[in-house]
Design an enzyme around this catalytic site. Sequence first.
Site, mmCIF file in Angstrom:
data_model
loop_
_atom_site.group_PDB
_atom_site.id
_atom_site.type_symbol
_atom_site.label_atom_id
_atom_site.label_comp_id
_atom_site.label_asym_id
_atom_site.label_seq_id
_atom_site.Cartn_x
_atom_site.Cartn_y
_atom_site.Cartn_z
ATOM 1 N N HIS A 1 70.539 92.037 37.550
ATOM 2 C CA HIS A 1 69.960 92.699 36.386
ATOM 3 C C HIS A 1 69.142 91.617 35.224
ATOM 4 C CE1 HIS A 1 73.544 91.933 34.464
ATOM 5 N NE2 HIS A 1 73.428 92.298 33.361
ATOM 6 N N HIS B 1 75.158 100.058 34.010
ATOM 7 C CA HIS B 1 75.109 99.115 32.858
ATOM 8 C C HIS B 1 74.095 99.781 31.824
ATOM 9 C CE1 HIS B 1 75.870 95.316 31.272
ATOM 10 N NE2 HIS B 1 74.694 94.861 31.346
ATOM 11 N N ASP C 1 71.773 86.490 30.486
ATOM 12 C CA ASP C 1 72.837 85.618 31.173
ATOM 13 C C ASP C 1 72.719 85.518 32.678
ATOM 14 O OD1 ASP C 1 73.609 88.311 30.522
ATOM 15 O OD2 ASP C 1 75.609 87.940 30.830
#
Length: 252
Positions: free
Chosen positions: A56, A138, A60
Site C-alpha cells: 500500500h 487497512h 513507511d
Amino acid sequence: MRLILIGTSGSIISKSRSYPAFLINDDLLLDCGEGTTQKLQQLGVIDSIEIICLTHLHNDHFMGIISLIWYYWISGISKKLQIIGPPNTENTIKLILKLAHTPEKLGSLRIQYTELEDSEKIQEINTNYTIRSIKVEHIFPAYAYRIKDSKSVITYTGDTKPNQKIINLAKGSDILICEATFPDKLQRFAHKHGHCTSSDAATIAKKSNSKKLILVHISPVFENQIPIMKQQAENIFKNDIIIGKDLIKLEI
Ligand SMILES: [Zn+2]
Ligand SMILES: [Zn+2]
C-alpha cells in the site's frame, strides 16, 4: 527460496529496525520502505532486483523506492524493473520523482507498472514466481501477497486488521510474514486503525496452517513488550514463531 528481512519496523522507524521490506531470493522485494536501498547495497544484491510488490502507499511501505530508482538512474544501470502495487501506484511514484527533480526518462532503466484492481477477488500475476494478491482491510486500499516458486510459499500480510481473506490467501504457507503492530490489550484500537495484534497474527497463522510465523511491523513504542507479545502468539500458534529483526536470513 531464501528470505531476508530487510526492514521490520512499523510506522515508527527505530534505532535497530528500518521500514518494511522483505527480500525473496535476490530478485523480489515485498514493500520498499526507506532504508531499503542502503541495505540492498550492503547485501550486494541491489542490481539483481527485478520485481517490487508494494502492499500500500503509506509512507513507511514504499518511500524507499524513490531512492532506489534514483540510484539505478544516476548509476546508469540498464535493467527492467516491474513494480506491482495498488491502484494509483504509477501516478504516485511518478509525481514524487518529478517533485524530487528526477528526469522523466531514466536512462537505461525501464520500469513496468502493474496496478492491482480495486476488487475483492484473488488476483494472479505470473513472473518467475506465481504472485497472488488479495485486498486486505487497512485504512485505504492495501494488498497482501503470496509468492510461490516451484517448491515454497511465502505470504506477507502488509498492514491489515485480521480477516478471512488473508487466511484464505495464506493457506499452507511455508512462512507467513504477518504484521503485529500492537499487543493484545490494544486490540480494539488496533482493529480500528486497520492493524493486527500478536494474537491476531498467531490466529491467522494457525487457521491458514502456515508452518512458520514471523512477526513484523514492530513499533519501538512496544519494544519492551516483545517477550509478552511473543508469548501471546505462542499460546495460539504452536509452530515456530520468529520476532522479526533486520537482516535475519532464512532458507526454506
Ligand atoms: Zn505500516
Ligand atoms: Zn499502513
